[in-house]
Scaffold this motif. Structure first.
Motif, PDB file in Angstrom:
ATOM      1  N   ASP A 178      31.378 -12.479  15.469  1.00 34.74           N
ATOM      2  CA  ASP A 178      32.687 -12.717  16.088  1.00 34.74           C
ATOM      3  C   ASP A 178      33.117 -11.598  17.018  1.00 34.74           C
ATOM      4  O   ASP A 178      34.123 -11.730  17.731  1.00 34.74           O
ATOM      5  CB  ASP A 178      33.750 -12.899  14.999  1.00 34.74           C
ATOM      6  N   SER A 179      32.401 -10.476  17.020  1.00 36.95           N
ATOM      7  CA  SER A 179      32.815  -9.306  17.811  1.00 36.95           C
ATOM      8  C   SER A 179      32.196  -9.268  19.193  1.00 36.95           C
ATOM      9  O   SER A 179      32.538  -8.372  19.992  1.00 36.95           O
ATOM     10  CB  SER A 179      32.451  -8.012  17.060  1.00 36.95           C
ATOM     11  N   THR A 195      23.253 -11.631  18.820  1.00 38.58           N
ATOM     12  CA  THR A 195      23.441 -10.867  17.587  1.00 38.58           C
ATOM     13  C   THR A 195      22.337 -11.264  16.619  1.00 38.58           C
ATOM     14  O   THR A 195      22.085 -12.456  16.401  1.00 38.58           O
ATOM     15  CB  THR A 195      24.817 -11.174  16.973  1.00 38.58           C
ATOM     16  N   ALA A 196      21.676 -10.284  16.016  1.00 38.22           N
ATOM     17  CA  ALA A 196      20.508 -10.571  15.192  1.00 38.22           C
ATOM     18  C   ALA A 196      20.478  -9.684  13.951  1.00 38.22           C
ATOM     19  O   ALA A 196      21.000  -8.568  13.955  1.00 38.22           O
ATOM     20  CB  ALA A 196      19.224 -10.365  16.014  1.00 38.22           C
ATOM     21  N   ARG A 211      34.715  -0.876  18.815  1.00 43.01           N
ATOM     22  CA  ARG A 211      35.670  -1.876  18.324  1.00 43.01           C
ATOM     23  C   ARG A 211      35.114  -2.601  17.100  1.00 43.01           C
ATOM     24  O   ARG A 211      35.819  -2.818  16.117  1.00 43.01           O
ATOM     25  CB  ARG A 211      35.982  -2.870  19.449  1.00 43.01           C
ATOM     26  N   MET A 212      33.840  -2.929  17.153  1.00 37.48           N
ATOM     27  CA  MET A 212      33.220  -3.605  16.018  1.00 37.48           C
ATOM     28  C   MET A 212      33.115  -2.674  14.810  1.00 37.48           C
ATOM     29  O   MET A 212      33.369  -3.082  13.668  1.00 37.48           O
ATOM     30  CB  MET A 212      31.829  -4.120  16.425  1.00 37.48           C
ATOM     31  N   ARG A 213      32.758  -1.392  15.052  1.00 35.65           N
ATOM     32  CA  ARG A 213      32.631  -0.426  13.948  1.00 35.65           C
ATOM     33  C   ARG A 213      33.960  -0.241  13.225  1.00 35.65           C
ATOM     34  O   ARG A 213      34.014  -0.232  11.988  1.00 35.65           O
ATOM     35  CB  ARG A 213      32.127   0.916  14.487  1.00 35.65           C
ATOM     36  N   LEU A 214      35.031  -0.137  13.983  1.00 34.98           N
ATOM     37  CA  LEU A 214      36.355   0.032  13.382  1.00 34.98           C
ATOM     38  C   LEU A 214      36.779  -1.215  12.594  1.00 34.98           C
ATOM     39  O   LEU A 214      37.397  -1.123  11.542  1.00 34.98           O
ATOM     40  CB  LEU A 214      37.389   0.345  14.464  1.00 34.98           C
ATOM     41  N   VAL A 255      32.685  -1.836  23.073  1.00 37.30           N
ATOM     42  CA  VAL A 255      32.583  -2.974  22.145  1.00 37.30           C
ATOM     43  C   VAL A 255      31.950  -2.544  20.819  1.00 37.30           C
ATOM     44  O   VAL A 255      32.290  -3.076  19.756  1.00 37.30           O
ATOM     45  CB  VAL A 255      31.792  -4.134  22.789  1.00 37.30           C
ATOM     46  N   ALA A 256      31.037  -1.544  20.879  1.00 34.62           N
ATOM     47  CA  ALA A 256      30.423  -1.050  19.642  1.00 34.62           C
ATOM     48  C   ALA A 256      31.475  -0.385  18.767  1.00 34.62           C
ATOM     49  O   ALA A 256      31.524  -0.606  17.546  1.00 34.62           O
ATOM     50  CB  ALA A 256      29.295  -0.085  19.972  1.00 34.62           C
TER      51      ALA A 256
END
Length: 509
Positions: free
Chosen positions: A409-410, A417-418, A443-446, A440-441
């Motif tokens: 979803d990110s 995505t894999a 944002r996804m990590r947070l 974007v990395a």
């Protein structure tokens, strides 16, 4: 009728001619229709009637269909409920009516206008029941006797034998064609849907002896017409255009099975004026339906359909062949599912390593062609072994499943995505520079670190470390390969682990 009248009536009767006629009608080399025409001719002479009709009974349609006759009128097709004495034939016994004037209210208007006054009818009976009837009519009352019924019964038995033999030969031909179709179609099950439809059309054209046939696939995305021609024989290009107009979206919708189940007619009949002029032809349309979805159409016509043919058997052949096609479409569905399983991870629903390798190779080549940047993220769950050790492997699987949903979803739909392996994930970011990839990395990590992961009756926090790399065709030089890009991102991921985890590091940072 007294004895003298009976004798006078049958004076022209010629027994050697009767025997000769029956022998000719049973000639194995004769065509079934020719044999039945000859038999009707001889029966007409033997019983001395004005009109004689041989009809086949189609159980599926509950209709008597004229096969051969000696009369000034074509009797055509008659539904059972409108057939004179129709239900009486199912007793299996001859029927004699000496005075038809008592039944004029039950006669069809055409028959009534012939001034018919008496009749005798003999059903054609096999082990499967009544398959037809042989009927003689006279324009005089009290014309037929028991002897006439016996003579007509003799001809009826011969007609039954001719029809049964022809039906057996035709059924053997149908079965052989089905088997051949199935063998050939199985070789095509990995081919396109159009290839399968083409093979069905070829089979129908060869076995049914049609004068024109067209096969169409359905393309719902087409704005004006949905029919896509697969094959056509006996139809001009102009005819194909008219067929596409005839079968517009609204008419195609009517060919679908009714909502909630139920059976639609296997063959739909439709008038069609070939060439746009002249006499209208009767089109036979077979919708190709799979899982309540219209996949295509087969449309065909005969200039003159074989009168002696068993229409029920013909429809059964068509139905069985379409059934084989549905089975093959089901197999294609299964293979498509297997392919999906082959390229996607069952636990997370993300692409698997095989799909990742394929897409990465494709995007590397695209990078060289377009000079646009390509970024790659490698993501690893921090301290995942501890999660398995403390909470158990089912809890670890649940964490991976939820993490897969967050990762999916990110990112954009164009990103891949894999699940790279174990607790490691990867994201391919086409046309994405380093600044955007870092954004974007992070944002996804947070998002991961702020999420609660249910484990048993409680929740745990999970963090991830991310390593990234960005290449363009300028700084990748001639050594740009998927393997080298993965290595660069992996080395950045290792550095992120070394620096305390829950951090994003890019190559060359």
């Amino acid at each position: 009728m007294n004895a003298e009248q009976e004798q006078a009536k049958h004076e022209p009767f010629d027994l050697p001619r009767l025997v000769r006629g029956l022998s000719l009608s049973l000639d194995p080399g004769a065509k079934p229709q020719d044999a039945l025409d000859l038999l009707v001719q001889e029966a007409h002479a033997a019983v001395g009637c004005d009109h004689l009709f041989l009809s086949r009974y189609e159980a599926a349609g509950r209709t008597f269909r004229a096969v051969a006759w000696r009369s000034s009128v074509d009797p055509g097709d008659v539904p059972l409920e409108r057939k004179f004495m129709g239900n009486s034939y199912f007793s299996g016994q001859p029927v004699i009516v000496h005075d038809l004037s008592q039944y004029n209210y039950r006669l069809r208007p055409g028959a009534a206008r012939l001034c018919l006054m008496s009749m005798v009818g003999v059903p054609l009976v096999t082990g499967q029941g009544v398959i037809g009837v042989l009927e003689a009519f006279a324009e005089r009352s009290d014309h037929f006797s028991d002897l006439d019924a016996d003579l007509l019964a003799l001809f009826a038995r011969q007609a039954t034998a001719i029809i049964e033999r022809a039906d057996c030969e035709r059924e053997a031909k149908y079965r052989a064609a089905e088997n051949e179709f199935l063998v050939e179609a199985l070789k095509l099950e990995q081919a396109s849907l159009g290839s399968l439809f083409y093979k069905v059309g070829e089979t129908f054209a060869a076995v049914l002896g049609v004068d024109g046939i067209a096969v169409f696939g359905i393309e719902p995305a087409l704005p004006d017409g949905q029919l896509q021609e697969v094959m056509a024989r006996g139809f001009s290009m102009a005819d194909i255009g008219r067929l596409k107009t005839l079968y517009g979206k609204e008419r195609l919708q009517k060919l679908l099975p009714p909502p909630g189940g139920g059976r639609k007619d296997l063959i739909v009949k439709q008038a069609f004026r070939q060439g746009g002029a002249g006499a209208a032809k009767l089109l036979y349309t077979v919708p190709l339906v799979y899982r309540d979805s219209l996949q295509g159409l087969i449309v065909f016509h005969w200039r003159q359909l074989d009168k002696a043919a068993d229409h029920d058997a013909l429809e059964n052949f068509i139905e069985r062949t379409i059934g084989h096609l549905s089975m093959l479409l089901g197999r294609k569905d299964v293979y498509a599912t297997i392919q999906r399983i082959g390229f996607y991870d069952l636990l997370t629903g993300l692409a698997n390593r095989r799909m990742f390798d394929y897409v990465l190779d494709r995007e590397i080549k695209k990078m060289w062609r377009t000079a646009k940047p390509l970024s790659l993220l490698m993501i690893d769950v921090d301290n995942f072994k501890a999660i398995n050790d403390i909470h158990g492997h089912p809890a670890g699987d649940a964490v991976l499943q939820q993490l897969g949903a967050i990762i999916r979803d990110s990112f954009r739909s164009v990103d891949l995505t894999a699940r790279y392996g174990g607790e490691e994930f990867a994201v391919i970011l086409p046309d994405t520079d380093r600044v955007r990839a870092v954004s974007v990395a992070e944002r996804m990590r947070l998002k991961v670190s702020e999420s609660q992961f249910p484990v048993g009756k409680g929740f745990i926090n999970v963090t991830v470390s991310i390593g990234g790399a960005t290449w363009t065709n300028r700084d990748a030089a001639d050594e740009a390969t998927g393997e080298r890009l993965v290595t660069a991102a992996d080395q950045a991921l290792y550095k992120a682990k070394q620096m305390g985890r829950d951090i994003t590091i890019f190559a060359n940072d």
